[in-house]
Design a protein around this motif. Sequence first.
Motif, PDB file in Angstrom:
ATOM      1  N   ALA A 119       0.802  -1.227   0.000  1.00 52.04           N
ATOM      2  CA  ALA A 119       0.000   0.000   0.000  1.00 52.04           C
ATOM      3  C   ALA A 119       0.832   1.273   0.000  1.00 52.04           C
ATOM      4  O   ALA A 119       0.304   2.351  -0.245  1.00 52.04           O
ATOM      5  CB  ALA A 119      -0.944   0.006   1.209  1.00 52.04           C
ATOM      6  N   THR A 120       2.119   1.159   0.302  1.00 47.72           N
ATOM      7  CA  THR A 120       3.009   2.330   0.365  1.00 47.72           C
ATOM      8  C   THR A 120       4.330   1.939  -0.297  1.00 47.72           C
ATOM      9  O   THR A 120       5.352   1.816   0.364  1.00 47.72           O
ATOM     10  CB  THR A 120       3.244   2.752   1.829  1.00 47.72           C
ATOM     11  N   ALA A 121       4.318   1.775  -1.593  1.00 44.45           N
ATOM     12  CA  ALA A 121       5.381   1.043  -2.287  1.00 44.45           C
ATOM     13  C   ALA A 121       6.722   1.758  -2.332  1.00 44.45           C
ATOM     14  O   ALA A 121       7.758   1.111  -2.436  1.00 44.45           O
ATOM     15  CB  ALA A 121       4.928   0.708  -3.713  1.00 44.45           C
ATOM     16  N   GLY A 122       6.742   3.089  -2.292  1.00 45.75           N
ATOM     17  CA  GLY A 122       8.010   3.799  -2.382  1.00 45.75           C
ATOM     18  C   GLY A 122       8.765   3.432  -3.643  1.00 45.75           C
ATOM     19  O   GLY A 122       8.228   3.503  -4.747  1.00 45.75           O
ATOM     20  N   LEU A 123      10.011   2.989  -3.510  1.00 42.29           N
ATOM     21  CA  LEU A 123      10.824   2.598  -4.661  1.00 42.29           C
ATOM     22  C   LEU A 123      10.695   1.110  -4.984  1.00 42.29           C
ATOM     23  O   LEU A 123      11.435   0.598  -5.827  1.00 42.29           O
ATOM     24  CB  LEU A 123      12.296   2.955  -4.414  1.00 42.29           C
ATOM     25  N   GLY A 124       9.777   0.421  -4.333  1.00 45.69           N
ATOM     26  CA  GLY A 124       9.414  -0.926  -4.747  1.00 45.69           C
ATOM     27  C   GLY A 124      10.350  -2.041  -4.345  1.00 45.69           C
ATOM     28  O   GLY A 124      10.202  -3.171  -4.824  1.00 45.69           O
ATOM     29  N   GLN A 125      11.297  -1.799  -3.434  1.00 44.81           N
ATOM     30  CA  GLN A 125      12.292  -2.823  -3.123  1.00 44.81           C
ATOM     31  C   GLN A 125      11.687  -4.027  -2.416  1.00 44.81           C
ATOM     32  O   GLN A 125      11.971  -5.181  -2.774  1.00 44.81           O
ATOM     33  CB  GLN A 125      13.415  -2.216  -2.293  1.00 44.81           C
ATOM     34  N   ASP A 126      10.865  -3.797  -1.410  1.00 44.95           N
ATOM     35  CA  ASP A 126      10.247  -4.923  -0.713  1.00 44.95           C
ATOM     36  C   ASP A 126       9.285  -5.670  -1.633  1.00 44.95           C
ATOM     37  O   ASP A 126       9.215  -6.904  -1.601  1.00 44.95           O
ATOM     38  CB  ASP A 126       9.523  -4.450   0.544  1.00 44.95           C
ATOM     39  N   ALA A 127       8.553  -4.939  -2.459  1.00 43.96           N
ATOM     40  CA  ALA A 127       7.635  -5.576  -3.408  1.00 43.96           C
ATOM     41  C   ALA A 127       8.398  -6.466  -4.382  1.00 43.96           C
ATOM     42  O   ALA A 127       7.945  -7.564  -4.735  1.00 43.96           O
ATOM     43  CB  ALA A 127       6.849  -4.510  -4.174  1.00 43.96           C
ATOM     44  N   PHE A 128       9.574  -6.021  -4.813  1.00 50.06           N
ATOM     45  CA  PHE A 128      10.380  -6.802  -5.746  1.00 50.06           C
ATOM     46  C   PHE A 128      10.879  -8.092  -5.084  1.00 50.06           C
ATOM     47  O   PHE A 128      10.889  -9.153  -5.715  1.00 50.06           O
ATOM     48  CB  PHE A 128      11.559  -5.972  -6.246  1.00 50.06           C
ATOM     49  N   ILE A 129      11.277  -8.005  -3.813  1.00 52.25           N
ATOM     50  CA  ILE A 129      11.697  -9.214  -3.094  1.00 52.25           C
ATOM     51  C   ILE A 129      10.550 -10.209  -3.038  1.00 52.25           C
ATOM     52  O   ILE A 129      10.723 -11.410  -3.325  1.00 52.25           O
ATOM     53  CB  ILE A 129      12.165  -8.861  -1.670  1.00 52.25           C
ATOM     54  N   LEU A 130       9.358  -9.751  -2.690  1.00 53.79           N
ATOM     55  CA  LEU A 130       8.210 -10.655  -2.576  1.00 53.79           C
ATOM     56  C   LEU A 130       7.821 -11.238  -3.932  1.00 53.79           C
ATOM     57  O   LEU A 130       7.481 -12.425  -4.031  1.00 53.79           O
ATOM     58  CB  LEU A 130       7.032  -9.907  -1.942  1.00 53.79           C
ATOM     59  N   ALA A 131       7.897 -10.428  -4.984  1.00 47.84           N
ATOM     60  CA  ALA A 131       7.615 -10.944  -6.329  1.00 47.84           C
ATOM     61  C   ALA A 131       8.675 -11.947  -6.755  1.00 47.84           C
ATOM     62  O   ALA A 131       8.376 -12.934  -7.433  1.00 47.84           O
ATOM     63  CB  ALA A 131       7.526  -9.792  -7.324  1.00 47.84           C
ATOM     64  N   SER A 132       9.923 -11.713  -6.361  1.00 49.24           N
ATOM     65  CA  SER A 132      11.005 -12.653  -6.671  1.00 49.24           C
ATOM     66  C   SER A 132      10.747 -14.019  -6.044  1.00 49.24           C
ATOM     67  O   SER A 132      11.178 -15.044  -6.581  1.00 49.24           O
ATOM     68  CB  SER A 132      12.349 -12.117  -6.161  1.00 49.24           C
ATOM     69  N   LEU A 133      10.037 -14.018  -4.917  1.00 52.69           N
ATOM     70  CA  LEU A 133       9.756 -15.253  -4.188  1.00 52.69           C
ATOM     71  C   LEU A 133       8.409 -15.859  -4.571  1.00 52.69           C
ATOM     72  O   LEU A 133       7.920 -16.769  -3.897  1.00 52.69           O
ATOM     73  CB  LEU A 133       9.814 -14.981  -2.681  1.00 52.69           C
ATOM     74  N   GLY A 134       7.805 -15.355  -5.643  1.00 56.66           N
ATOM     75  CA  GLY A 134       6.609 -15.969  -6.197  1.00 56.66           C
ATOM     76  C   GLY A 134       5.296 -15.295  -5.887  1.00 56.66           C
ATOM     77  O   GLY A 134       4.243 -15.730  -6.368  1.00 56.66           O
TER      78      GLY A 134
END
Length: 277
Positions: A119-134
């Motif tokens: 909900a507060t993506a910023g530069l998307g780093q945490d989202a990218f980690i979670l997407a990397s893990l499926g």
Amino acid sequence: MSDPSSKDSSPGNWHQRVAVGRSPLGDPAQASLLSQDLNLKNLGVVRPRDVRDVGVLLFLDENGLCLQLTGKGAPGPVRAEFVTGKMGYRREHGGGAGQLVARAVGLQKTRAGLHVLDATAGLGQDAFILASLGCRVTLFERNPVVHALLEDGLARASLNVDCAPIIERMKLEKGGSIEWLRGAGPDAADIIYLDPMFPHRDKSALVKKEMQVFRVVVGDDDDSGELLEAALKCATYRVVVKRSRKAPAISGPEPAARIEGKSSRYDIYPIKALPAG
């Protein structure tokens, strides 16, 4: 950040503090479009160190879009980068399975492909980690400047053969997440992840150059309690909130569990057990 996140109306006059600029190799058409879309002055080809009229440039160079403090001695550019740097290293070494955010979301407990709403993506780093893990990740970033940085980073990463499958699992939405959540209803996402901007209390909050830049255009998330309330009504399994390690919990119910790191922690608000498979 973290993916710092942001407010619809960051420090009130942020439009006066930010302008669009580019290097000789920056795309002039993209600069013009950004200037129009964000209602920012376009300075054309400039050197950030020579600019005095504004504090921050939304700057285009041969590496894409970045946010750059102006004047002599300013720290280097901040951009959403997934192909190289820290994100590239993590992708090449397990995708971040050992990261605290993965534990907080519950990926060690389930093999199900979770839908995470950042909900507060910023530069998307945490989202990218979670997407990397499926995980399938829906991203919201309401500050227009940070949204532009994230959109540019995702577009560049989608052209990389190794990143493209990950980026396909990430969808960046327009607008703010609170409004979306209030209209979405129950079970809008399996997990809702919040990383509100940490309150600025002392100089230690400005250690990272990302924070120095973001303070100019973003400010603190004063409505994080409202966001948590909306998230708890929409998540299927849990809400996860990233906080500075010593910061108080967001206003509202107390978290049922915490996972702590050296500088930050994750407050976990479970709703029901995660699926086993």
